[in-house]
Design a protein around this motif. Structure first.
Motif, PDB file in Angstrom:
ATOM      1  N   VAL A   1     -37.876  89.916  15.744  1.00  7.99           N
ATOM      2  CA  VAL A   1     -37.570  88.460  16.095  1.00  7.99           C
ATOM      3  C   VAL A   1     -38.299  87.835  17.404  1.00  7.99           C
ATOM      4  CG1 VAL A   1     -35.699  86.866  16.161  1.00  7.99           C
ATOM      5  CG2 VAL A   1     -35.682  88.658  14.549  1.00  7.99           C
ATOM      6  N   VAL A   2     -37.948  88.629  18.403  1.00  9.16           N
ATOM      7  CA  VAL A   2     -38.608  87.997  19.510  1.00  9.16           C
ATOM      8  C   VAL A   2     -40.119  87.855  19.439  1.00  9.16           C
ATOM      9  CG1 VAL A   2     -38.895  88.744  22.209  1.00  9.16           C
ATOM     10  CG2 VAL A   2     -36.695  89.100  20.894  1.00  9.16           C
ATOM     11  N   ARG A   3     -40.814  88.872  18.814  1.00  8.04           N
ATOM     12  CA  ARG A   3     -42.225  88.582  18.756  1.00  8.04           C
ATOM     13  C   ARG A   3     -42.675  87.281  17.802  1.00  8.04           C
ATOM     14  NH1 ARG A   3     -41.317  94.245  17.757  1.00  8.04           N
ATOM     15  NH2 ARG A   3     -41.695  95.489  19.459  1.00  8.04           N
ATOM     16  N   ALA A   4     -41.838  87.167  16.907  1.00  9.44           N
ATOM     17  CA  ALA A   4     -41.930  86.093  15.903  1.00  9.44           C
ATOM     18  C   ALA A   4     -41.771  84.836  16.668  1.00  9.44           C
ATOM     19  CB  ALA A   4     -41.254  86.259  14.786  1.00  9.44           C
TER      20      ALA A   4
ATOM     21  N   ALA B   1     -27.069  82.217  14.602  1.00  7.84           N
ATOM     22  CA  ALA B   1     -27.762  82.927  13.453  1.00  7.84           C
ATOM     23  C   ALA B   1     -27.333  84.419  13.271  1.00  7.84           C
ATOM     24  CB  ALA B   1     -29.004  82.639  13.490  1.00  7.84           C
ATOM     25  N   SER B   2     -26.862  84.975  11.872  1.00 13.19           N
ATOM     26  CA  SER B   2     -26.397  86.083  11.974  1.00 13.19           C
ATOM     27  C   SER B   2     -27.562  86.938  11.213  1.00 13.19           C
ATOM     28  CB  SER B   2     -25.414  86.414  10.878  1.00 13.19           C
ATOM     29  OG  SER B   2     -25.687  85.662   9.668  1.00 13.19           O
ATOM     30  N   HIS B   3     -28.784  86.454  10.939  1.00 20.89           N
ATOM     31  CA  HIS B   3     -29.965  87.102  10.521  1.00 20.89           C
ATOM     32  C   HIS B   3     -31.159  86.713  11.054  1.00 20.89           C
ATOM     33  CE1 HIS B   3     -26.924  87.819   7.348  1.00 20.89           C
ATOM     34  NE2 HIS B   3     -27.714  88.681   6.689  1.00 20.89           N
ATOM     35  N   GLY B   4     -32.137  87.475  11.262  1.00 26.15           N
ATOM     36  CA  GLY B   4     -33.359  87.189  11.986  1.00 26.15           C
ATOM     37  C   GLY B   4     -34.055  86.033  11.183  1.00 26.15           C
ATOM     38  N   GLN B   5     -34.203  85.997   9.815  1.00 24.44           N
ATOM     39  CA  GLN B   5     -35.030  85.150   9.124  1.00 24.44           C
ATOM     40  C   GLN B   5     -34.330  83.765   9.292  1.00 24.44           C
ATOM     41  OE1 GLN B   5     -37.722  84.920   7.804  1.00 24.44           O
ATOM     42  NE2 GLN B   5     -38.169  87.017   8.008  1.00 24.44           N
ATOM     43  N   ALA B   6     -32.839  83.678   9.327  1.00 20.60           N
ATOM     44  CA  ALA B   6     -32.200  82.415   9.687  1.00 20.60           C
ATOM     45  C   ALA B   6     -32.748  81.996  11.267  1.00 20.60           C
ATOM     46  CB  ALA B   6     -30.877  82.661   9.673  1.00 20.60           C
ATOM     47  N   ALA B   7     -32.656  82.884  12.042  1.00 21.60           N
ATOM     48  CA  ALA B   7     -33.159  82.571  13.483  1.00 21.60           C
ATOM     49  C   ALA B   7     -34.295  81.784  13.520  1.00 21.60           C
ATOM     50  CB  ALA B   7     -32.934  83.493  14.310  1.00 21.60           C
ATOM     51  N   LEU B   8     -35.442  82.346  12.888  1.00 17.19           N
ATOM     52  CA  LEU B   8     -36.800  81.700  12.602  1.00 17.19           C
ATOM     53  C   LEU B   8     -37.047  80.483  11.981  1.00 17.19           C
ATOM     54  CD1 LEU B   8     -38.776  85.162  12.128  1.00 17.19           C
ATOM     55  CD2 LEU B   8     -38.279  83.997  14.008  1.00 17.19           C
ATOM     56  N   GLU B   9     -36.007  80.216  10.841  1.00 18.57           N
ATOM     57  CA  GLU B   9     -36.070  79.025  10.317  1.00 18.57           C
ATOM     58  C   GLU B   9     -35.376  77.811  11.402  1.00 18.57           C
ATOM     59  OE1 GLU B   9     -33.742  79.309   7.110  1.00 18.57           O
ATOM     60  OE2 GLU B   9     -35.173  80.651   5.823  1.00 18.57           O
TER      61      GLU B   9
ATOM     62  N   GLU C   1     -26.956  86.976  16.358  1.00 21.32           N
ATOM     63  CA  GLU C   1     -25.729  88.133  16.407  1.00 21.32           C
ATOM     64  C   GLU C   1     -25.125  88.024  15.152  1.00 21.32           C
ATOM     65  OE1 GLU C   1     -23.966  90.916  17.353  1.00 21.32           O
ATOM     66  OE2 GLU C   1     -24.783  90.399  19.271  1.00 21.32           O
ATOM     67  N   ASP C   2     -25.001  89.090  14.656  1.00 23.76           N
ATOM     68  CA  ASP C   2     -24.366  89.456  13.413  1.00 23.76           C
ATOM     69  C   ASP C   2     -22.867  89.746  13.562  1.00 23.76           C
ATOM     70  OD1 ASP C   2     -25.296  91.805  14.478  1.00 23.76           O
ATOM     71  OD2 ASP C   2     -25.284  92.881  12.503  1.00 23.76           O
ATOM     72  N   GLU C   3     -22.628  90.357  14.663  1.00 23.22           N
ATOM     73  CA  GLU C   3     -21.057  90.893  15.049  1.00 23.22           C
ATOM     74  C   GLU C   3     -20.273  89.411  15.260  1.00 23.22           C
ATOM     75  OE1 GLU C   3     -17.689  92.172  15.008  1.00 23.22           O
ATOM     76  OE2 GLU C   3     -19.571  93.569  14.426  1.00 23.22           O
ATOM     77  N   PRO C   4     -19.449  89.275  14.417  1.00 22.36           N
ATOM     78  CA  PRO C   4     -18.864  87.687  14.633  1.00 22.36           C
ATOM     79  C   PRO C   4     -17.931  87.559  15.870  1.00 22.36           C
ATOM     80  CG  PRO C   4     -18.373  88.764  12.194  1.00 22.36           C
ATOM     81  CD  PRO C   4     -18.856  89.728  13.177  1.00 22.36           C
ATOM     82  N   PHE C   5     -17.526  88.740  16.271  1.00 18.90           N
ATOM     83  CA  PHE C   5     -16.466  88.678  17.585  1.00 18.90           C
ATOM     84  C   PHE C   5     -17.257  88.599  18.545  1.00 18.90           C
ATOM     85  CE2 PHE C   5     -14.611  90.989  21.114  1.00 18.90           C
ATOM     86  CZ  PHE C   5     -13.259  90.049  21.379  1.00 18.90           C
ATOM     87  N   VAL C   6     -18.750  89.468  18.858  1.00 18.88           N
ATOM     88  CA  VAL C   6     -19.192  89.302  20.112  1.00 18.88           C
ATOM     89  C   VAL C   6     -19.971  87.573  20.108  1.00 18.88           C
ATOM     90  CG1 VAL C   6     -21.435  90.218  21.050  1.00 18.88           C
ATOM     91  CG2 VAL C   6     -19.986  91.704  19.790  1.00 18.88           C
TER      92      VAL C   6
ATOM     93  N   ASP D   1     -29.812  89.675  19.575  1.00 15.47           N
ATOM     94  CA  ASP D   1     -29.333  91.041  19.522  1.00 15.47           C
ATOM     95  C   ASP D   1     -30.566  92.154  18.696  1.00 15.47           C
ATOM     96  OD1 ASP D   1     -27.781  93.466  19.386  1.00 15.47           O
ATOM     97  OD2 ASP D   1     -26.870  92.830  17.790  1.00 15.47           O
ATOM     98  N   VAL D   2     -30.696  93.282  19.167  1.00 12.97           N
ATOM     99  CA  VAL D   2     -31.862  94.111  18.661  1.00 12.97           C
ATOM    100  C   VAL D   2     -31.344  94.584  17.115  1.00 12.97           C
ATOM    101  CG1 VAL D   2     -32.838  96.464  18.759  1.00 12.97           C
ATOM    102  CG2 VAL D   2     -32.516  94.899  20.830  1.00 12.97           C
ATOM    103  N   GLY D   3     -30.070  94.869  17.079  1.00 10.27           N
ATOM    104  CA  GLY D   3     -29.601  95.344  15.614  1.00 10.27           C
ATOM    105  C   GLY D   3     -29.235  94.234  14.617  1.00 10.27           C
ATOM    106  N   LEU D   4     -29.991  93.941  13.817  1.00 12.54           N
ATOM    107  CA  LEU D   4     -29.787  92.814  12.811  1.00 12.54           C
ATOM    108  C   LEU D   4     -29.720  93.366  11.439  1.00 12.54           C
ATOM    109  CD1 LEU D   4     -31.780  89.938  14.591  1.00 12.54           C
ATOM    110  CD2 LEU D   4     -29.285  90.203  14.735  1.00 12.54           C
ATOM    111  N   PRO D   5     -29.198  92.712  10.703  1.00 14.39           N
ATOM    112  CA  PRO D   5     -29.020  93.142   9.131  1.00 14.39           C
ATOM    113  C   PRO D   5     -30.421  93.200   8.533  1.00 14.39           C
ATOM    114  CG  PRO D   5     -27.334  91.624   9.401  1.00 14.39           C
ATOM    115  CD  PRO D   5     -28.240  91.592  10.606  1.00 14.39           C
ATOM    116  N   ASP D   6     -31.334  92.245   8.577  1.00 20.38           N
ATOM    117  CA  ASP D   6     -32.492  92.025   7.820  1.00 20.38           C
ATOM    118  C   ASP D   6     -33.994  92.693   8.671  1.00 20.38           C
ATOM    119  OD1 ASP D   6     -32.294  90.127   9.540  1.00 20.38           O
ATOM    120  OD2 ASP D   6     -33.467  88.511   8.301  1.00 20.38           O
TER     121      ASP D   6
END
Length: 951
Positions: free
Chosen positions: A891-894, A856-864, A833-838, A880-885
């Protein structure tokens, strides 16, 4: 022949053949004359009918034989004159008796006989002297032959090369010790055997040379053969063989027409395996050099010490179009030919580097400006071995200089920058050699450590099992002995202390070889040092001043807490011993960064951030030799009763096994500083201060424990200890038995298993299978060997723990209680999730339901994270579906490719309809609209099978 071997003739021949002084010979002759006269008188009185001069004949012969012809002639003259005088005196004044017939006849006979005796003595003496001289020469020749034979035997036996002799049937006749060591067959096993019998892999290569010598009688030198020998059947070795004939005379004897015959064939063998390897290494180095020279973007050439070019790279050939191998100065511009060649000759004479700007002719006839530079490379004696040169195209530079009137400083700086490339290439070649030597030294050190590791690691498991049984039974015996039996209790205590010392020694050996089981945990080093400082002040004595210098905002490290305390304690004790009269011990912490340059100079260390712990003293310091060997096991400067030499080696092994680095800075008389560099803990996002959760019901009191141990004595001891502590114990000797008990309905709260279980599944695989069946079970592993402990990395759960062997009853009971008292954890949730409050709200909701959270605020960070150290503990992903990268559905498929069984909640603010087609039918994926509250998130958890209560 010795004199004693010739009987009575020896002294006689010695008297005759030896050269005597004149005085000795005259004296001997006088004695002979005196004896002859005496005998003559005696014979004349007793045998009047016997001719008296017959006695003189022997005297003349003896004197001539011993003293020579001249003295013999003198003796004959004296005796004849004496006889004549006696004849005259015996007749008085009568007529001259010599005129009478009988007297004259007697004297004539005497003279003739004396002359014959004289000639015989001369002839026989000369013959005997020649014979004795020949005997002496023969004896000297025999002695010389014996020396020669002994020398040849010694040369054959002790020669640094292998010798072998073969008969005409190509069978071994004799070999020396060196050849026997080469082929690994005793010397006595060679005679009478063929090459095919003894050396089948080398027979085909060696036999033709021997057969050729037998046929031709010629010498064959320098035949290279290769193959394996019984000395090392799996090692391919190289040899250099030479053959020569051993000739004897044929049936014709040794006359002029005799024909030599080949009696034996000799073979000389030199092993050249190392030379071959060196040749291959040189060829490989030469190949790399040529590849580097060809790859450089300039013309590169080399020349011999006299300036003759012997190599030009392809850039030279492409530019000049030369295929005939002409010298470089053949392509100079006519105006540059003389000054350039004179400068080149001056450099050849003086040995100074050559640098010259000149114009070279291209293949199309045009000229371009080049900066030509050559550097000499010298051998060990200082003589120039080769010149390395380069020609750098500076046409543009010259044009710019002429057009823009650049200053001389600019041109020199640019030329220097462009012409240092060859020197750098040469330095790279030298550095390669230095790196190779360094790698060899590191390999030897690694082999030394591996040897100790194999020795200690090979016995650690069984030895520590035995120690655990011994310690446990001694403690059980102590509890059962009456309090008043003090002597028995004392003996039991002695035994237990000895077993604990043996366990400590094994752990130190395992520490050096990096095989001790470690239990790394996030650690605040400052807090640990502060906790130890007071203990050190009291333990080290009043003469020791203990100071601490702790860095602010010190990073945390992941380390075995107890082993780090032991390391600091070891260093403190060494510091105390280095300050017998007292001094200051300083413990300092700091954040540190080790760059690539520093790590390149030291083995087995990676660049990065480290927590530095320094232990310094003001003691006597170390010499360079002592500092170089300080980490070797069993090396100590103390007396044989004052230490084992394992303290610093244990520190070294523990730090290296933990991924750190250790260095000693010391000089004689200036004290010592030991620095420990511990890897900085990279925070994974796990909650560091998770609110305490209630322990499982009954965990602090009694629980059901499954004990899996293949050693029957150790299993019986562990079961007995846990039952005495009030636990319900289920025991099994292997993984199959444990899983069978689960199939029968057993539901233990804790699995206590050895990592190594003999046949079948090991302890880690068993824990994974049990955890699959019982999700909330807790696991306690035990092992004595870090190889097994390392097997837990990436396979253990978040609540798994390790108990190192050997362990006491109190340690086992305490460890089990600590694990059971820990709050139950439900696993880790990967929150993307990239939104800090959420993210803050969702994290709080998940933590309230017993989960630990990685954000993890980015998809690549989540995969790492999904591939990293925390991956085994992840039980759920909220994406979350809407991520910065990247998009969340990507991400779910990866994640499905990494963890196909991982449940996922997809949160979207665009409506769930577009995701229903792909993900709606999946049982492991739940869709959730945004914004969402706690009830929505809990509903998603329930759809995926997680039990959550209403708030």
């Amino acid at each position: 022949m010795e004199q004693s071997s010739r009987g009575l003739a020896g002294p006689f021949l010695e008297i005759i053949s030896r050269q005597r002084p004149l005085g000795w010979r005259l004296g001997f002759a006088a004695i002979v004359v005196a004896v002859a006269i005496l005998l003559r008188t005696t014979v004349a009185l007793s045998q009047p009918d016997l001719a008296p001069f017959m006695v003189h004949i022997g005297a003349i012969f003896t004197a001539t034989l011993v003293c020579g012809g001249r003295i013999g002639l003198g003796v004959a003259a004296v005796l004849i004159a004496g006889e004549a005088g006696l004849a005259v005196l015996s007749h008085g004044e009568k007529a001259n008796p010599l005129a009478a017939g009988p007297a004259r006849s007697t004297l004539v006979s005497f003279g003739v006989s004396g002359f014959v005796a004289l000639v015989m003595g001369i002839t026989l003496g000369a013959g005997l002297r020649r014979l004795e001289a020949a005997r002496g020469r023969l004896a000297a020749a025999v002695a010389q032959q014996d020396v020669t034979v002994a020398t040849l035997e010694a040369l054959l036996d002790h020669a640094p090369v292998g010798f072998a002799f073969f008969d005409r049937q190509l069978r071994f006749v004799r070999v020396n010790e060196m050849l026997a060591r080469m082929d690994g067959i005793p010397v006595s096993s060679h005679p009478g055997r063929s090459l095919t019998d003894l050396l089948p892999q080398l027979s085909e290569a060696l036999t033709p040379g021997i057969a050729r010598v037998v046929q031709t009688g010629g010498v064959i030198a320098g035949v290279e053969v290769e193959g394996a020998t019984p000395a090392a059947p799996a090692v391919w070795r190289h040899f250099l063989a030479s053959y020569f004939p051993v000739r004897t005379q044929g049936p014709g004897g040794d006359g002029p027409g005799a024909v030599p015959d080949i009696g034996l064939v000799g073979m000389i063998v030199v092993e050249i395996t190392e030379r071959k390897k060196a040749e291959r290494d040189i060829a490989e180095s030469e190949r790399r050099y040529r590849l580097l020279a060809e790859a450089l973007p300039k013309m590169v050439w080399t020349s011999t010490p006299d300036g003759t070019g012997d190599y030009y790279n392809r850039h030279w050939t492409e530019f000049t179009g030369d295929r005939a191998g002409r010298e470089w100065h053949a392509f100079l511009h006519p105006d540059d030919l003389r000054p350039a060649t004179e400068a080149w000759q001056a450099s050849l004479s003086s040995g100074n580097p050559f640098t010259r700007e000149c114009r070279l002719r291209a293949a199309d006839g045009s000229y371009r400006w080049f900066l030509c530079r050559a550097l000499p490379v010298r051998d060990e004696t200082g003589r120039i071995d080769r010149w390395y040169g380069s020609c750098t195209d500076i046409s543009e530079i010259v044009a710019a200089r002429e057009a823009l009137a650049r200053t001389n400083e600019d041109l020199e700086r640019l030329a220097a920058a462009r012409t240092t490339e060859l020197a750098r290439a040469n330095e790279r070649l030298k550095q390669e050699m230095a790196d190779r030597l360094k790698a060899e030294a590191q390999l030897r050190q690694a082999q030394k450590m591996e040897a100790v590791g194999q020795l200690t690691g090979g016995i650690a498991h069984d030895f520590n099992n035995l120690l655990t049984v011994i310690i446990g039974n001694l403690e059980a015996a102590e509890r059962r002995v009456a309090p008043e039996a003090t002597e028995i209790r004392r003996f039991l205590d002695y035994g237990r202390q000895g077993a604990l010392r043996a366990a400590t020694l094994t752990q130190r050996l395992l520490a050096f070889s990096r095989r001790q089981p470690l239990d790394p945990r996030p650690t605040d080093v400052n807090r640990l040092v502060l906790a130890m400082s007071q203990m050190l002040r009291s333990a080290l004595g009043e003469r020791m001043n203990v100071e601490t210098r702790l860095a602010d905002a010190l990073w945390r490290t992941e380390i075995d807490h107890n082993q780090l305390e032991n390391a600091i304690l070891n260093l403190a004790v060494n510091a105390r011993d280095a300050m017998p009269a007292g001094g200051t011990l300083t413990i300092e912490t700091a954040n540190a960064y080790l760059d690539e340059a520093y790590c390149a100079e030291h083995e087995d260390i990676a660049p990065g951030h480290y927590v530095a712990v320094s232990v310094s003293d003001t003691g006597i310091g170390m010499t360079q030799d002592v500092r170089a060997r300080a980490f070797e096991p069993f090396f100590t400067t103390k007396g044989p009763r004052d230490g084992t030499g394992l303290g610093l080696s244990q520190v070294y092994g523990f730090v290296k096994q933990s991924g750190g680095h250790v260095m000693i800075y010391s000089a004689r008389g200036e004290g010592t500083t030991v620095k420990l560099y511990l890897r900085r803990l990279v925070e994974t996002g796990l909650a560091e201060n998770t609110p305490p959760r209630p322990a499982r019901k009954g965990a602090g009191a009694t629980a059901s424990v499954m004990v899996v141990e293949d050693d029957p004595q150790l299993r019986a001891l562990s079961v007995s200890i846990l039952r005495e502590a009030g636990h319900d114990v289920i025991e099994a000797k292997d993984a199959a038995g444990a899983l069978g008990r689960l199939d029968d309905g057993a539901r233990p709260d804790l699995l206590f298993t050895d990592v190594r279980l003999g046949e079948g599944m090991d302890g880690t695989a068993l824990a994974e299978e049990v955890r699959r069946r019982l999700a909330n079970i807790r696991v306690l592993f035990t092992t004595a060997y870090a190889k097994n402990a390392r097997a837990l990395a990436g396979r253990s759960g978040p609540q798994d723990r390790l108990l190192a062997k050997p362990f006491s009853q109190a340690e086992l009971v305490g460890k089990v209680k600590d694990i059971l008292d820990e709050p139950a954890k439900r696993g880790v949730v990967l929150l993307v999730e990239d939104e800090p409050f959420v993210a803050l709200v969702a994290r709080q909701i998940l933590e309230d339901h017993g989960f630990e959270v990685i954000v993890a605020s980015h998809g690549q960070a989540a995969l790492e994270h999904a591939r990293g150290p925390a991956a085994p503990g992840i039980v759920l992903a909220v994406v979350d579906v809407g991520l910065p990268d990247m998009r969340g559905d990507d991400v779910v498929r990866a994640l499905a490719g990494i963890r196909p069984d991982l449940p996922v909640i997809i949160a979207t603010g665009y409506g769930t309809s577009e995701l229903e087609g792909e993900f709606g039918a999946s049982a492991r994926i739940a869709l959730m609209g945004k914004p969402y509250d706690g009830a929505t998130l809990r509903e998603g958890l329930r759809r995926l099978g997680f039990e959550v209560s209403e708030e």
